[in-house]
Scaffold this motif. Structure first.
Motif, PDB file in Angstrom:
ATOM      1  N   LEU A  65      -7.637  67.311   3.372  1.00 65.67           N
ATOM      2  CA  LEU A  65      -8.127  66.853   4.667  1.00 65.67           C
ATOM      3  C   LEU A  65      -8.062  65.332   4.779  1.00 65.67           C
ATOM      4  N   ARG A  66      -8.325  64.640   3.696  1.00 62.32           N
ATOM      5  CA  ARG A  66      -8.261  63.176   3.679  1.00 62.32           C
ATOM      6  C   ARG A  66      -6.867  62.689   4.085  1.00 62.32           C
ATOM      7  N   LEU A  67      -5.843  63.306   3.539  1.00 65.12           N
ATOM      8  CA  LEU A  67      -4.467  62.925   3.885  1.00 65.12           C
ATOM      9  C   LEU A  67      -4.163  63.225   5.351  1.00 65.12           C
ATOM     10  N   ILE A  68      -4.678  64.330   5.845  1.00 70.27           N
ATOM     11  CA  ILE A  68      -4.474  64.692   7.249  1.00 70.27           C
ATOM     12  C   ILE A  68      -5.123  63.653   8.158  1.00 70.27           C
ATOM     13  N   ILE A  69      -6.335  63.223   7.824  1.00 68.25           N
ATOM     14  CA  ILE A  69      -7.053  62.233   8.640  1.00 68.25           C
ATOM     15  C   ILE A  69      -6.347  60.882   8.594  1.00 68.25           C
ATOM     16  N   LEU A  70      -5.906  60.459   7.424  1.00 71.54           N
ATOM     17  CA  LEU A  70      -5.176  59.191   7.324  1.00 71.54           C
ATOM     18  C   LEU A  70      -3.902  59.239   8.155  1.00 71.54           C
ATOM     19  N   ASP A  71      -3.233  60.383   8.124  1.00 68.11           N
ATOM     20  CA  ASP A  71      -2.023  60.548   8.928  1.00 68.11           C
ATOM     21  C   ASP A  71      -2.356  60.549  10.425  1.00 68.11           C
ATOM     22  N   ARG A  72      -3.401  61.257  10.796  1.00 70.88           N
ATOM     23  CA  ARG A  72      -3.825  61.312  12.194  1.00 70.88           C
ATOM     24  C   ARG A  72      -4.149  59.917  12.742  1.00 70.88           C
ATOM     25  N   ASP A  73      -4.827  59.118  11.925  1.00 67.86           N
ATOM     26  CA  ASP A  73      -5.226  57.777  12.350  1.00 67.86           C
ATOM     27  C   ASP A  73      -4.179  56.712  12.013  1.00 67.86           C
ATOM     28  N   MET A  74      -3.005  57.151  11.606  1.00 65.27           N
ATOM     29  CA  MET A  74      -1.868  56.276  11.301  1.00 65.27           C
ATOM     30  C   MET A  74      -2.210  55.210  10.253  1.00 65.27           C
ATOM     31  N   ASN A  75      -3.059  55.563   9.305  1.00 66.03           N
ATOM     32  CA  ASN A  75      -3.483  54.662   8.226  1.00 66.03           C
ATOM     33  C   ASN A  75      -4.072  53.359   8.737  1.00 66.03           C
ATOM     34  N   LEU A  76      -4.700  53.396   9.900  1.00 60.43           N
ATOM     35  CA  LEU A  76      -5.332  52.210  10.477  1.00 60.43           C
ATOM     36  C   LEU A  76      -6.832  52.435  10.584  1.00 60.43           C
ATOM     37  N   CYS A  77      -7.589  51.389  10.294  1.00 58.40           N
ATOM     38  CA  CYS A  77      -9.049  51.466  10.377  1.00 58.40           C
ATOM     39  C   CYS A  77      -9.464  51.652  11.832  1.00 58.40           C
ATOM     40  N   GLN A  78     -10.185  52.722  12.089  1.00 55.59           N
ATOM     41  CA  GLN A  78     -10.602  53.035  13.456  1.00 55.59           C
ATOM     42  C   GLN A  78     -11.781  52.177  13.909  1.00 55.59           C
ATOM     43  N   TYR A  79     -12.576  51.683  12.974  1.00 57.69           N
ATOM     44  CA  TYR A  79     -13.670  50.785  13.333  1.00 57.69           C
ATOM     45  C   TYR A  79     -13.117  49.433  13.775  1.00 57.69           C
ATOM     46  N   CYS A 115     -11.334  50.786   6.693  1.00 50.04           N
ATOM     47  CA  CYS A 115     -11.034  49.778   5.674  1.00 50.04           C
ATOM     48  C   CYS A 115     -12.291  49.574   4.829  1.00 50.04           C
ATOM     49  N   ASN A 116     -12.134  48.904   3.705  1.00 45.72           N
ATOM     50  CA  ASN A 116     -13.273  48.698   2.805  1.00 45.72           C
ATOM     51  C   ASN A 116     -14.406  47.917   3.454  1.00 45.72           C
ATOM     52  N   SER A 117     -14.078  46.844   4.178  1.00 49.09           N
ATOM     53  CA  SER A 117     -15.145  46.014   4.741  1.00 49.09           C
ATOM     54  C   SER A 117     -15.933  46.762   5.817  1.00 49.09           C
ATOM     55  N   CYS A 118     -15.250  47.523   6.658  1.00 50.67           N
ATOM     56  CA  CYS A 118     -15.962  48.315   7.676  1.00 50.67           C
ATOM     57  C   CYS A 118     -16.802  49.409   7.020  1.00 50.67           C
ATOM     58  N   HIS A 119     -16.269  50.021   5.972  1.00 46.58           N
ATOM     59  CA  HIS A 119     -17.006  51.065   5.283  1.00 46.58           C
ATOM     60  C   HIS A 119     -18.293  50.494   4.687  1.00 46.58           C
ATOM     61  N   ARG A 120     -18.208  49.299   4.112  1.00 43.38           N
ATOM     62  CA  ARG A 120     -19.392  48.651   3.540  1.00 43.38           C
ATOM     63  C   ARG A 120     -20.423  48.350   4.634  1.00 43.38           C
ATOM     64  N   LEU A 121     -19.950  47.813   5.766  1.00 42.96           N
ATOM     65  CA  LEU A 121     -20.855  47.528   6.882  1.00 42.96           C
ATOM     66  C   LEU A 121     -21.520  48.807   7.388  1.00 42.96           C
ATOM     67  N   LYS A 122     -20.729  49.870   7.477  1.00 46.53           N
ATOM     68  CA  LYS A 122     -21.283  51.129   7.970  1.00 46.53           C
ATOM     69  C   LYS A 122     -22.287  51.701   6.981  1.00 46.53           C
ATOM     70  N   GLN A 123     -22.020  51.580   5.689  1.00 49.08           N
ATOM     71  CA  GLN A 123     -22.985  52.055   4.693  1.00 49.08           C
ATOM     72  C   GLN A 123     -24.308  51.306   4.812  1.00 49.08           C
ATOM     73  N   ASP A 124     -24.235  49.993   5.013  1.00 47.80           N
ATOM     74  CA  ASP A 124     -25.460  49.205   5.194  1.00 47.80           C
ATOM     75  C   ASP A 124     -26.223  49.678   6.433  1.00 47.80           C
TER      76      ASP A 124
END
Length: 160
Positions: A65-79, A115-124
């Motif tokens: 599913l992870r690969l499907i989502i990355l493909d769906r979002d064209m490997n671009l950070c949606q945030y 992306c890593n930075s958005c993921h970190r912000l979202k976790q916070d």
């Protein structure tokens, strides 16, 4: 016939019994602190929540599913895309965290490339909003945010 595999030493072609790592020639060269290895494994498996999380992220359904989502979002950070930035995604993020609602863990609508930075912000943000994370208590009254547009301002304020 006993099961064997190759010696783990770089470029060594000798075989060793299953359960051993190095051949007799290389066993003395590699010093391993086996007690600390055992302690690490015991600590990791003592925490049931961490063990379940590790098992989930290594499962075939998640990796597929992870690969499907990355493909769906064209490997671009949606945030980042919400704030008109183009950033390559490093991971797939659960919009509603698994800790809050495990029933949504494999729903494509609950996943976005990040992306890593958005993921970190979202976790916070999740720790403040839902009470997720280690040694925190989940807030059962927290409103589930299922649309990433609602957290757009959180990222805008933090990144600018």
């Amino acid at each position: 016939m006993p099961r064997v595999h190759r010696c783990y030493y770089h470029d060594c072609r000798k075989t060793v019994s299953l359960g051993e790592r190095y051949c007799d020639e290389h066993a003395g060269l590699i010093q391993r602190n086996t007690q600390s290895d055992k302690d690490y494994d015991n600590r990791r498996h003592r925490d049931v929540e961490r063990d379940n999380r590790h098992r989930f992220y290594k499962s075939k359904p998640w990796r597929k599913l992870r690969l499907i989502i990355l493909d769906r979002d064209m490997n671009l950070c949606q945030y980042c895309a919400l704030n008109n930035r183009v950033t390559v995604a490093d991971m797939v993020d659960h919009i509603v965290p698994r800790e809050v609602d495990e029933s949504m863990e494999l729903e494509a609508d609950n996943l976005v490339a990040s992306c890593n930075s958005c993921h970190r912000l979202k976790q916070d943000w999740e720790q403040r909003h839902y009470g997720t994370g280690q040694r925190n208590k989940l807030d059962s009254n927290a409103i589930l945010i299922k649309d990433i547009h609602f957290i757009k301002e959180v990222f805008k304020d933090a990144k600018n």
